[in-house]
Design a protein around this motif. Structure first.
Motif, short mmCIF file in Angstrom:
data_model
loop_
_atom_site.label_atom_id
_atom_site.label_comp_id
_atom_site.label_asym_id
_atom_site.label_seq_id
_atom_site.Cartn_x
_atom_site.Cartn_y
_atom_site.Cartn_z
N MET A 175 0.82 -1.32 0.30
CA MET A 175 0.13 0.37 -0.29
C MET A 175 0.82 1.11 0.04
O MET A 175 1.59 1.48 -1.52
CB MET A 175 -1.09 0.00 0.84
CG MET A 175 -0.75 -0.09 2.35
SD MET A 175 -1.58 -0.90 3.39
CE MET A 175 -3.55 0.64 3.38
N THR B 193 -17.21 4.57 -0.54
CA THR B 193 -16.06 4.24 0.02
C THR B 193 -14.87 3.55 -0.40
O THR B 193 -13.88 4.14 -0.40
CB THR B 193 -16.40 5.02 1.47
OG1 THR B 193 -17.18 3.51 1.86
CG2 THR B 193 -17.44 5.71 1.71
N ALA B 194 -15.72 2.41 -0.50
CA ALA B 194 -14.06 1.28 -1.02
C ALA B 194 -13.81 2.41 -2.36
O ALA B 194 -12.69 1.64 -2.28
CB ALA B 194 -14.69 -0.44 -0.81
N PHE C 147 -11.44 4.58 -1.66
CA PHE C 147 -10.18 4.07 -0.95
C PHE C 147 -9.86 3.25 -1.81
O PHE C 147 -7.99 4.01 -1.87
CB PHE C 147 -10.96 3.11 -0.01
CG PHE C 147 -9.14 2.51 0.48
CD1 PHE C 147 -8.57 3.03 1.34
CD2 PHE C 147 -9.42 1.62 0.42
CE1 PHE C 147 -7.42 2.59 1.70
CE2 PHE C 147 -8.14 0.52 1.19
CZ PHE C 147 -7.03 0.98 1.46
N GLN D 80 -5.39 5.51 -2.83
CA GLN D 80 -5.41 4.93 -1.58
C GLN D 80 -4.06 5.43 -0.83
O GLN D 80 -4.21 5.97 1.15
CB GLN D 80 -5.15 3.65 -1.63
CG GLN D 80 -4.46 2.60 -0.33
CD GLN D 80 -4.51 1.35 -1.00
OE1 GLN D 80 -4.75 0.55 -2.57
NE2 GLN D 80 -4.20 -0.22 -0.23
N PHE E 224 -5.37 8.74 0.89
CA PHE E 224 -6.04 8.24 2.41
C PHE E 224 -5.40 7.92 3.20
O PHE E 224 -5.26 8.69 4.32
CB PHE E 224 -6.88 7.51 1.66
CG PHE E 224 -8.00 6.94 2.67
CD1 PHE E 224 -9.46 7.15 2.21
CD2 PHE E 224 -7.51 6.24 3.48
CE1 PHE E 224 -10.43 6.95 3.03
CE2 PHE E 224 -8.65 5.89 4.56
CZ PHE E 224 -10.12 6.28 4.50
N VAL E 225 -4.69 7.33 3.25
CA VAL E 225 -3.02 6.80 4.17
C VAL E 225 -2.55 8.46 4.99
O VAL E 225 -2.31 8.12 6.02
CB VAL E 225 -2.38 5.77 4.63
CG1 VAL E 225 -0.92 5.53 4.74
CG2 VAL E 225 -3.60 4.30 3.41
N LEU F 264 -4.77 10.80 6.79
CA LEU F 264 -4.66 9.43 8.21
C LEU F 264 -3.86 10.05 8.81
O LEU F 264 -3.39 10.35 10.09
CB LEU F 264 -4.81 7.62 8.28
CG LEU F 264 -6.40 7.78 7.18
CD1 LEU F 264 -6.41 6.17 7.27
CD2 LEU F 264 -7.24 8.43 8.44
N LEU F 265 -2.67 9.27 8.37
CA LEU F 265 -1.42 10.23 9.49
C LEU F 265 -1.30 11.77 9.86
O LEU F 265 -0.39 11.94 9.81
CB LEU F 265 -0.19 9.43 8.51
CG LEU F 265 0.40 8.61 8.02
CD1 LEU F 265 0.77 8.04 7.61
CD2 LEU F 265 -0.19 7.40 9.99
N VAL F 266 -1.92 12.73 8.53
CA VAL F 266 -1.97 13.77 9.72
C VAL F 266 -1.34 14.48 10.78
O VAL F 266 -2.74 14.14 11.64
CB VAL F 266 -2.93 14.63 8.81
CG1 VAL F 266 -3.01 16.08 9.06
CG2 VAL F 266 -2.96 14.70 7.29
N VAL G 158 -12.49 1.41 5.91
CA VAL G 158 -14.09 2.21 4.25
C VAL G 158 -14.92 2.24 4.57
O VAL G 158 -15.71 2.88 3.96
CB VAL G 158 -13.18 1.68 2.90
CG1 VAL G 158 -11.63 2.10 2.79
CG2 VAL G 158 -13.51 0.55 3.20
N TYR H 111 -6.87 1.40 11.27
CA TYR H 111 -6.21 2.78 11.37
C TYR H 111 -4.73 2.94 12.20
O TYR H 111 -4.11 3.51 12.32
CB TYR H 111 -7.39 3.65 11.85
CG TYR H 111 -7.51 4.91 12.32
CD1 TYR H 111 -6.20 5.75 11.67
CD2 TYR H 111 -7.60 5.67 13.42
CE1 TYR H 111 -6.11 6.84 11.74
CE2 TYR H 111 -7.10 6.76 14.17
CZ TYR H 111 -6.87 7.64 13.25
OH TYR H 111 -6.34 8.74 13.02
N LEU I 92 -0.79 4.14 11.55
CA LEU I 92 -0.30 4.87 12.88
C LEU I 92 0.90 4.43 13.35
O LEU I 92 2.37 5.04 12.52
CB LEU I 92 -1.25 5.33 13.68
CG LEU I 92 -2.44 5.88 13.64
CD1 LEU I 92 -2.80 6.54 14.91
CD2 LEU I 92 -2.09 8.09 12.85
#
Lengths: 296, 320
Positions: A1, A275-276, A279, A283, A286-287, A290-292, B142, B200, B204
């Motif tokens: 990924m 949403t899939a 994603f 991808q 998106f990831v 999330l890491l922000v 998702v 998730y 991280l």
């Protein structure tokens, strides 16, 4: 990924280094696969089972139980969900709210982040963190007043209200992320544009927006799934079934089709597909979205 | 409005003059600073800020004032002082919800962190299939919480896959009415939530592991430390930052959790799966006790605020 490049493979072939390398390479050991193949299968099994249930007919489920594997394929569940369950309308509502919400959130937070990151606004850090704090509040503390406010504005039970509420709640987070990105844009570009006589608005439109595309894409992917997947705001500002987005409509369907597991499963799958898709297309963004804020 | 660029480059200059010189022109400098920001930029800032204040901070303040009233949404709110909070303390359902929330924070947080971290460590190094494994773990993320709830309702159905699998391996005695059993329902919902959260947490930690210093671990390996020791002594301390974020995010998320419980049990059977958020929602929009519901939301806020501040402090440190 994601691009994970932790290993630096071209190491010197000394005996010790090789020994170390061998010991530190669990990914090459068969045990990883022995453990991970069943875990991965177990992890996706709920999705697979729901898929199985969705393509079975009501009679088949009634006679052989939900736990059985499909003996034949029937799209009865999907047909009923779309026709009797109003899934088309709900899907449409979700798409309208998501599109409007994502666009408005990104537009408003981009201008706010631009102002905060490139100008000497007094107390900008306080403003920024306060805005972020707004997004971290438990939504529960907003529900009753928000419902009352939409009512007094005459927009209760409209998709417009749902969109606006989503934007208001999300804006703080998006501004925070975009601020971090815009702050790090190279100063030279701005210098050059200023010498060319470009004003603040022009610089935003012609330079900042195009340069911010990667972070906007990450936030876009993230906020699409957030708004599309929301349930609690929809239940707070909407009352009429005609206006429900797909999440609320599905729970509503549980009442009418509670025993038709194939219909429920089909509806749940349909709700998960958009949403899939987002994603899988985005991808990477998106990831990274999330890491922000978690990078050291 | 041509003056735009003196943004970051100029800031150190304005901030750096030694203290004695600062006193005379301080007010004037602030003023000139304000004037240097174009009007359009003020508009850029104010529209979103006013929007957020109106839709977030103003309602939040309202909840506080509503929490000391009795209000049905129709007749004017009637002030009752701290009566709502006194009632809450005596309310057995509120107590259950509070206890369940503690179980939720520990169970949901603990399980998703342990599994997520273990998977991140296992899948840290690239290799064949690793991307596939990661995607499989990440996929549930998702799916919305509400739909996750529906998925697991299918799984937990009395004749559903879980009971069928138990029967298949000869564990008929373990078969249960998972979501109808007052002792088990909360944990059944919790498992479903963990299923979605692990991906998730794993992401991280994968990012955290990526930024760990490899040479430290290599040196320890050369010194003969085994994998277990290396993990606890070398890797874990370096993940401290991620731990803080994960901890804060998990608690904030746990206190918000609503969708999945609502989709699976609506707080039942006999209020045994009630969380603060679901009880609050029920009081507000099913029963119509808006003042009482606001009091519950104030309790949720009070429990969350410490973790919100932890998260903010960390973020503000990142900004420096």
């Amino acid at each position: 990924m994601t691009s994970t490049t932790t290993t630096t493979t071209s190491s010197p072939p000394t005996a010790r280094a090789r020994q170390v390398r061998r010991r530190r390479r669990p990914a090459r050991s068969p045990w990883l696969h022995v453990a991970m193949v069943p875990i991965s299968l177990l992890w996706i099994s709920p999705i697979v089972f729901v898929g199985f249930v969705s393509i079975r007919s009501f009679d088949d489920i009634a006679t052989r139980g939900i736990g059985a594997l499909p003996a034949s394929i029937s799209f009865e569940g999907f047909v009923t969900a779309f026709e009797g369950g109003g899934l088309w309308r709900a899907l449409g509502n979700s798409i309208v709210v998501t599109a409007g919400g994502v666009f408005l959130s990104l537009a408003l937070s981009a201008v706010a982040a631009y102002a905060l990151s490139r100008f000497q606004i007094p107390l900008r850090k306080t403003i920024l963190l306060t805005m972020l704090a707004g997004n971290l509040l438990p939504p529960q503390i907003l529900l009753v007043p928000v419902s009352a406010i939409t009512d007094s504005l005459g927009i209760y039970d409209t998709l417009f209200a749902l969109t606006i509420v989503q934007v208001g709640f999300g804006i703080g987070f998006y501004t925070f992320v975009l601020y971090g990105f815009m702050r790090n844009l190279p100063d030279e570009v701005f210098e050059a544009a200023r010498i060319d006589g470009a004003g603040a608005g022009k610089i935003f439109w012609a330079i900042v927006l195009p340069l911010s595309r990667p972070s906007m894409a990450a936030l876009g992917a993230l906020s699409t799934t957030w708004i599309f997947n929301d349930l609690i705001w929809a239940m707070t500002v909407l009352r009429t079934e005609d206006k429900f987005p797909i999440t609320a409509q599905l729970l509503n369907m549980m009442g009418g089709f509670g025993s038709s597991w194939n219909v429920i499963a089909a509806g749940a799958l349909v709700a998960a597909i958009p949403t899939a898709v987002v994603f899988f297309i985005f991808q990477k963004q998106f990831v990274s979205g999330l890491l922000v804020g978690t990078d050291k | 409005m041509a003056v735009e660029a003196p943004s970051r480059t100029e800031e150190p200059r304005t901030a750096s003059p030694p203290a004695p010189q600062r006193a005379p022109g301080f007010g004037a400098r602030i003023l000139s600073r304000l004037r240097r920001v174009p009007l359009l930029i003020w508009l850029f800032l104010l529209v979103p800020v006013v929007f957020e204040v109106f839709w977030v901070f103003w309602p939040a303040l309202n909840s506080f004032s509503l929490s000391v009233t009795r209000w049905d949404g129709i007749t004017p709110a009637e002030p009752v002082g701290i009566q709502n909070f006194v009632d809450l303390w005596a309310d057995p359902i509120f107590r259950t919800a509070l206890e369940n929330n503690v179980i939720w924070i520990i169970g949901f947080g603990g399980l998703s962190v342990v599994i997520g971290l273990a998977l991140a460590v296992a899948l840290n190094r690239p290799g064949p299939m690793v991307g596939l494994y990661r995607s499989a773990i990440f996929l549930p993320m998702v799916v919305s919480l509400a739909v996750t709830g529906l998925f697991w309702r299918v799984m937990y159905a009395p004749d559903g896959p879980i009971n069928a699998s138990l029967g298949l391996v000869g564990l008929e005695s373990w078969q249960r009415q998972w979501l109808a059993d007052p002792d088990l329902a909360l944990y059944a919902v919790l498992i479903a939530a963990v299923w979605r959260q692990v991906g998730y947490i794993m992401v991280l930690y994968l990012a955290g592991l990526k930024s760990c210093d490899e040479s430290l671990e290599e040196a320890a390996a050369v010194d003969g430390a085994n994998a277990w020791t290396r993990f606890w002594r070398i890797v874990m301390p370096q993940l401290k930052g991620v731990h803080t974020v994960v901890f804060a995010v998990t608690v904030i998320d746990s206190l918000r959790t609503f969708d999945i419980v609502w989709a699976m049990t609506r707080g039942g059977p006999y209020n045994e799966t009630q969380l603060l958020s679901t009880y609050m929602f029920q009081q507000a929009f099913t029963t119509g006790n808006l003042g009482y519901a606001s009091a519950i939301s104030v309790v949720i806020f009070a429990l969350a605020i410490g973790f919100i501040i932890t998260y903010l402090v960390r973020q503000s440190r990142n900004e420096d």
